[in-house]
Design a protein around this motif. Structure first.
Motif, PDB file in Angstrom:
ATOM      1  N   HIS A 167       5.527   6.038   6.561  1.00 18.21           N
ATOM      2  CA  HIS A 167       4.201   6.097   5.940  1.00 18.21           C
ATOM      3  C   HIS A 167       3.986   4.894   5.030  1.00 18.21           C
ATOM      4  O   HIS A 167       4.940   4.205   4.664  1.00 18.21           O
ATOM      5  CB  HIS A 167       4.081   7.382   5.114  1.00 18.21           C
ATOM      6  CG  HIS A 167       4.055   8.630   5.942  1.00 18.21           C
ATOM      7  ND1 HIS A 167       5.078   9.546   5.912  1.00 18.21           N
ATOM      8  CD2 HIS A 167       3.152   9.094   6.833  1.00 18.21           C
ATOM      9  CE1 HIS A 167       4.787  10.541   6.747  1.00 18.21           C
ATOM     10  NE2 HIS A 167       3.629  10.292   7.313  1.00 18.21           N
ATOM     11  N   TYR A 168       2.743   4.733   4.629  1.00 14.89           N
ATOM     12  CA  TYR A 168       2.348   3.696   3.661  1.00 14.89           C
ATOM     13  C   TYR A 168       3.307   3.608   2.479  1.00 14.89           C
ATOM     14  O   TYR A 168       3.755   2.519   2.109  1.00 14.89           O
ATOM     15  CB  TYR A 168       0.917   3.995   3.193  1.00 14.89           C
ATOM     16  CG  TYR A 168       0.519   3.375   1.892  1.00 14.89           C
ATOM     17  CD1 TYR A 168       0.277   1.996   1.792  1.00 14.89           C
ATOM     18  CD2 TYR A 168       0.391   4.152   0.735  1.00 14.89           C
ATOM     19  CE1 TYR A 168      -0.085   1.417   0.584  1.00 14.89           C
ATOM     20  CE2 TYR A 168       0.024   3.580  -0.469  1.00 14.89           C
ATOM     21  CZ  TYR A 168      -0.202   2.218  -0.543  1.00 14.89           C
ATOM     22  OH  TYR A 168      -0.554   1.655  -1.737  1.00 14.89           O
ATOM     23  N   SER A 169       3.648   4.748   1.871  1.00 13.98           N
ATOM     24  CA  SER A 169       4.445   4.699   0.641  1.00 13.98           C
ATOM     25  C   SER A 169       5.920   4.384   0.894  1.00 13.98           C
ATOM     26  O   SER A 169       6.685   4.185  -0.047  1.00 13.98           O
ATOM     27  CB  SER A 169       4.312   5.995  -0.167  1.00 13.98           C
ATOM     28  OG  SER A 169       4.937   7.048   0.504  1.00 13.98           O
ATOM     29  N   VAL A 171       6.778   1.688   2.540  1.00 16.52           N
ATOM     30  CA  VAL A 171       6.831   0.256   2.840  1.00 16.52           C
ATOM     31  C   VAL A 171       6.907  -0.568   1.552  1.00 16.52           C
ATOM     32  O   VAL A 171       6.155  -0.325   0.617  1.00 16.52           O
ATOM     33  CB  VAL A 171       5.587  -0.159   3.656  1.00 16.52           C
ATOM     34  CG1 VAL A 171       5.590  -1.655   3.951  1.00 16.52           C
ATOM     35  CG2 VAL A 171       5.525   0.636   4.954  1.00 16.52           C
ATOM     36  N   ASP A 172       7.816  -1.520   1.529  1.00 10.86           N
ATOM     37  CA  ASP A 172       7.997  -2.327   0.321  1.00 10.86           C
ATOM     38  C   ASP A 172       7.183  -3.619   0.379  1.00 10.86           C
ATOM     39  O   ASP A 172       6.410  -3.846   1.318  1.00 10.86           O
ATOM     40  CB  ASP A 172       9.490  -2.586   0.064  1.00 10.86           C
ATOM     41  CG  ASP A 172      10.114  -3.573   1.040  1.00 10.86           C
ATOM     42  OD1 ASP A 172       9.398  -4.202   1.837  1.00 10.86           O
ATOM     43  OD2 ASP A 172      11.354  -3.707   0.995  1.00 10.86           O
ATOM     44  N   TYR A 213       7.002  -0.285   9.177  1.00 14.32           N
ATOM     45  CA  TYR A 213       5.940   0.704   9.309  1.00 14.32           C
ATOM     46  C   TYR A 213       5.646   0.929  10.796  1.00 14.32           C
ATOM     47  O   TYR A 213       5.521  -0.036  11.551  1.00 14.32           O
ATOM     48  CB  TYR A 213       4.679   0.214   8.591  1.00 14.32           C
ATOM     49  CG  TYR A 213       3.558   1.203   8.715  1.00 14.32           C
ATOM     50  CD1 TYR A 213       3.542   2.357   7.944  1.00 14.32           C
ATOM     51  CD2 TYR A 213       2.541   1.014   9.641  1.00 14.32           C
ATOM     52  CE1 TYR A 213       2.535   3.287   8.076  1.00 14.32           C
ATOM     53  CE2 TYR A 213       1.525   1.940   9.776  1.00 14.32           C
ATOM     54  CZ  TYR A 213       1.526   3.069   8.998  1.00 14.32           C
ATOM     55  OH  TYR A 213       0.526   3.992   9.134  1.00 14.32           O
TER      56      TYR A 213
ATOM     57  N   CYS B  17       5.859  -1.215  -5.943  1.00 11.70           N
ATOM     58  CA  CYS B  17       4.700  -1.922  -5.395  1.00 11.70           C
ATOM     59  C   CYS B  17       4.621  -1.686  -3.895  1.00 11.70           C
ATOM     60  O   CYS B  17       5.634  -1.451  -3.234  1.00 11.70           O
ATOM     61  CB  CYS B  17       4.814  -3.425  -5.672  1.00 11.70           C
ATOM     62  SG  CYS B  17       4.654  -3.798  -7.438  1.00 11.70           S
ATOM     63  N   ASP B  18       3.406  -1.774  -3.369  1.00  9.40           N
ATOM     64  CA  ASP B  18       3.245  -1.587  -1.935  1.00  9.40           C
ATOM     65  C   ASP B  18       3.289  -2.940  -1.220  1.00  9.40           C
ATOM     66  O   ASP B  18       3.620  -3.965  -1.830  1.00  9.40           O
ATOM     67  CB  ASP B  18       1.968  -0.782  -1.643  1.00  9.40           C
ATOM     68  CG  ASP B  18       0.700  -1.553  -1.964  1.00  9.40           C
ATOM     69  OD1 ASP B  18       0.762  -2.764  -2.252  1.00  9.40           O
ATOM     70  OD2 ASP B  18      -0.377  -0.931  -1.907  1.00  9.40           O
ATOM     71  N   PHE B  19       2.972  -2.944   0.066  1.00 11.39           N
ATOM     72  CA  PHE B  19       3.061  -4.158   0.883  1.00 11.39           C
ATOM     73  C   PHE B  19       2.178  -5.282   0.338  1.00 11.39           C
ATOM     74  O   PHE B  19       2.418  -6.448   0.627  1.00 11.39           O
ATOM     75  CB  PHE B  19       2.678  -3.821   2.336  1.00 11.39           C
ATOM     76  CG  PHE B  19       1.201  -3.614   2.492  1.00 11.39           C
ATOM     77  CD1 PHE B  19       0.396  -4.645   2.954  1.00 11.39           C
ATOM     78  CD2 PHE B  19       0.600  -2.409   2.119  1.00 11.39           C
ATOM     79  CE1 PHE B  19      -0.973  -4.471   3.063  1.00 11.39           C
ATOM     80  CE2 PHE B  19      -0.761  -2.229   2.212  1.00 11.39           C
ATOM     81  CZ  PHE B  19      -1.550  -3.258   2.679  1.00 11.39           C
ATOM     82  N   ASP B 188      -0.580   8.623   1.877  1.00 15.09           N
ATOM     83  CA  ASP B 188       0.154   8.442   3.136  1.00 15.09           C
ATOM     84  C   ASP B 188      -0.626   8.928   4.361  1.00 15.09           C
ATOM     85  O   ASP B 188      -0.179   8.722   5.494  1.00 15.09           O
ATOM     86  CB  ASP B 188       1.510   9.160   3.077  1.00 15.09           C
ATOM     87  CG  ASP B 188       2.565   8.322   2.365  1.00 15.09           C
ATOM     88  OD1 ASP B 188       2.340   7.118   2.174  1.00 15.09           O
ATOM     89  OD2 ASP B 188       3.626   8.880   2.018  1.00 15.09           O
ATOM     90  N   PHE B 190      -3.291   7.619   5.204  1.00 11.91           N
ATOM     91  CA  PHE B 190      -3.941   6.406   5.702  1.00 11.91           C
ATOM     92  C   PHE B 190      -2.866   5.405   6.120  1.00 11.91           C
ATOM     93  O   PHE B 190      -1.847   5.265   5.440  1.00 11.91           O
ATOM     94  CB  PHE B 190      -4.850   5.812   4.618  1.00 11.91           C
ATOM     95  CG  PHE B 190      -5.882   6.797   4.139  1.00 11.91           C
ATOM     96  CD1 PHE B 190      -7.105   6.896   4.781  1.00 11.91           C
ATOM     97  CD2 PHE B 190      -5.603   7.664   3.091  1.00 11.91           C
ATOM     98  CE1 PHE B 190      -8.035   7.836   4.371  1.00 11.91           C
ATOM     99  CE2 PHE B 190      -6.524   8.616   2.673  1.00 11.91           C
ATOM    100  CZ  PHE B 190      -7.749   8.694   3.315  1.00 11.91           C
ATOM    101  N   LEU B 192      -1.146   1.657   7.368  1.00 14.95           N
ATOM    102  CA  LEU B 192      -1.065   0.320   6.776  1.00 14.95           C
ATOM    103  C   LEU B 192      -2.239  -0.551   7.236  1.00 14.95           C
ATOM    104  O   LEU B 192      -2.749  -1.365   6.457  1.00 14.95           O
ATOM    105  CB  LEU B 192       0.260  -0.328   7.168  1.00 14.95           C
ATOM    106  CG  LEU B 192       0.969  -1.119   6.088  1.00 14.95           C
ATOM    107  CD1 LEU B 192       1.249  -0.291   4.855  1.00 14.95           C
ATOM    108  CD2 LEU B 192       2.269  -1.681   6.626  1.00 14.95           C
ATOM    109  N   TYR B 195      -5.096   0.063   4.934  1.00 16.75           N
ATOM    110  CA  TYR B 195      -4.916  -0.558   3.608  1.00 16.75           C
ATOM    111  C   TYR B 195      -5.041  -2.078   3.669  1.00 16.75           C
ATOM    112  O   TYR B 195      -5.337  -2.715   2.664  1.00 16.75           O
ATOM    113  CB  TYR B 195      -3.562  -0.169   2.996  1.00 16.75           C
ATOM    114  CG  TYR B 195      -3.537   1.251   2.489  1.00 16.75           C
ATOM    115  CD1 TYR B 195      -4.214   1.613   1.328  1.00 16.75           C
ATOM    116  CD2 TYR B 195      -2.833   2.243   3.164  1.00 16.75           C
ATOM    117  CE1 TYR B 195      -4.208   2.921   0.859  1.00 16.75           C
ATOM    118  CE2 TYR B 195      -2.819   3.551   2.710  1.00 16.75           C
ATOM    119  CZ  TYR B 195      -3.495   3.887   1.559  1.00 16.75           C
ATOM    120  OH  TYR B 195      -3.495   5.179   1.104  1.00 16.75           O
TER     121      TYR B 195
END
Lengths: 254, 254
Positions: A167-169, A171-172, A213, B17-19, B188, B190, B192, B195
């Protein structure tokens, strides 16, 4: 020149604690990785200094062995130092201690890092980094009284116990699955009833390949001796047949 | 007497932090809840002071509206103050600002909290707390320039888009699903790709009921006007028929 050991303060924040009102292993792992980065930044070879030069540190292995986890609201310090520098790997150790009472040691950690070129993904020569500056900070005398990093061997007969989409969360900042999230996903294989009777004494994880992802993560479990459990994580990438190993971990419970 | 506003410093840590290399909304939510607790602790009515008296604060609603998210490694401050105290609810606001540049405001937040008796789960009279001490800290003059907390109305026709089992790492120190985890689970939903083209401008969440380890969380999505999406979370509890509403949230993207 700065001390060879760096010391960084953290707090066992309420939302980073589990039902036992103590810091969870995933969040502790995050604090250790932060301390490693802060130590390197202070000495000129942290991620934000290396990334513009198309270099980055890659965590290869991490082991954390805890006498106890810091209770909710506790202020604790993470001390970290470099035990050794080889051509393609460096060993970094950790000591987790109460911020106000140096005799209250919560536990220790060990880690191995590679340095890579972010364009070619090839390993770089670590002793050359910054004109050899890193070698000045190596402390071979300071003792880290926990067992060496495990190779984490897992048999072919380990059973698949879970498959999770990413999921989105997860991913770094590099677009890979976050190293800390693997730890959380492995810990989530065990139910609350298990944790009511068992505490994580030691957690070993070896990072083998990156996942991204869209990959599905598969978790294979093998119970080994003395209450330890090994977990292999593989990825299934859409459009590719088969699975690729991503991580191997071992959790020793007491 | 301390200032009515408290100010607490945080850093946009790399693994939070995210991507896009900016702090993720879930971790920002955690920092806001920490700041709320630290502000209350400093003034004598924080969780660790209330819990031994069998009282606790319960977050009822939270809204966060961001001009931008703090970039990786940024040091930022969360200012928090109490806007009002009613019999059973108190309003607390937040301002998120660069730690070194007071003109660089990242965004604002609003929240509503109830005070409950942890034995009876009944609401307690907030103005009476600590002999009325809390009223001394109310600041009705300080402006929070974002819209009021939304009631988050969701129609009956919202579609179920996900069902997730609850895991060890979802559970907080009270044995409930962690308030921050609901935010992460909603984000999550949604992918990547979404986003890459959309940023969360505002996130509203209303906490309706508690859920527990073992419950399954069901997510119902309804797209509303102007790029906003509402998500209702319900729980299915083993052994109980039907579903109970747990949260309602609204995410406004730009």
């Amino acid at each position: 020149m700065l001390d060879r050991t760096g010391r960084y303060d953290f707090m066992a924040e309420p939302f980073h604690c589990d039902f036992s009102k103590r810091l969870s292993m995933g969040h502790l792992g995050n604090h250790l990785l932060n301390a490693a980065d802060f130590h390197a930044i202070d000495r000129g070879f942290g991620m934000p200094q290396l990334n513009p030069e198309h270099k980055t540190w890659v965590l290869s292995r991490l082991a954390v062995e805890m006498e106890e986890m810091p209770p909710e609201y506790t202020k604790f310090s993470v001390e970290t130092w470099i035990e050794g520098v080889m051509r393609y790997f460096t060993n970094r150790n950790f000591r987790i201690v109460d911020a106000a009472d140096d005799n209250r040691v919560y536990g220790y950690g060990r880690s191995i890092w590679a340095l890579i070129d972010t364009d070619t993904r090839q390993p770089l020569n670590i002793p050359d980094l910054g004109g050899g500056e890193i070698a000045r900070y190596v402390d071979t005398e300071r003792v880290c009284p926990i067992a060496s990093l495990s190779r984490v061997k897992i048999g072919k007969d380990a059973c698949r116990v879970a498959s999770l989409p990413t999921h989105y969360s997860d991913v770094d900042v590099n677009g890979h699955i976050n190293s800390v999230k693997y730890i959380e996903h492995v810990l989530d294989l065990f139910g609350l009833d298990w944790y009511r009777g068992h505490r994580v004494r030691r957690f070993d994880i070896a990072y083998v390949a990156e996942s991204h992802y869209g990959d599905t993560l598969n978790f294979y479990r093998e119970d080994v001796a003395d209450g330890a459990v090994c977990v292999r994580i593989t990825k299934s990438t859409p459009g590719d047949d088969g699975e690729t190993e991503v991580c191997r971990s071992m959790i020793a419970f007491t």
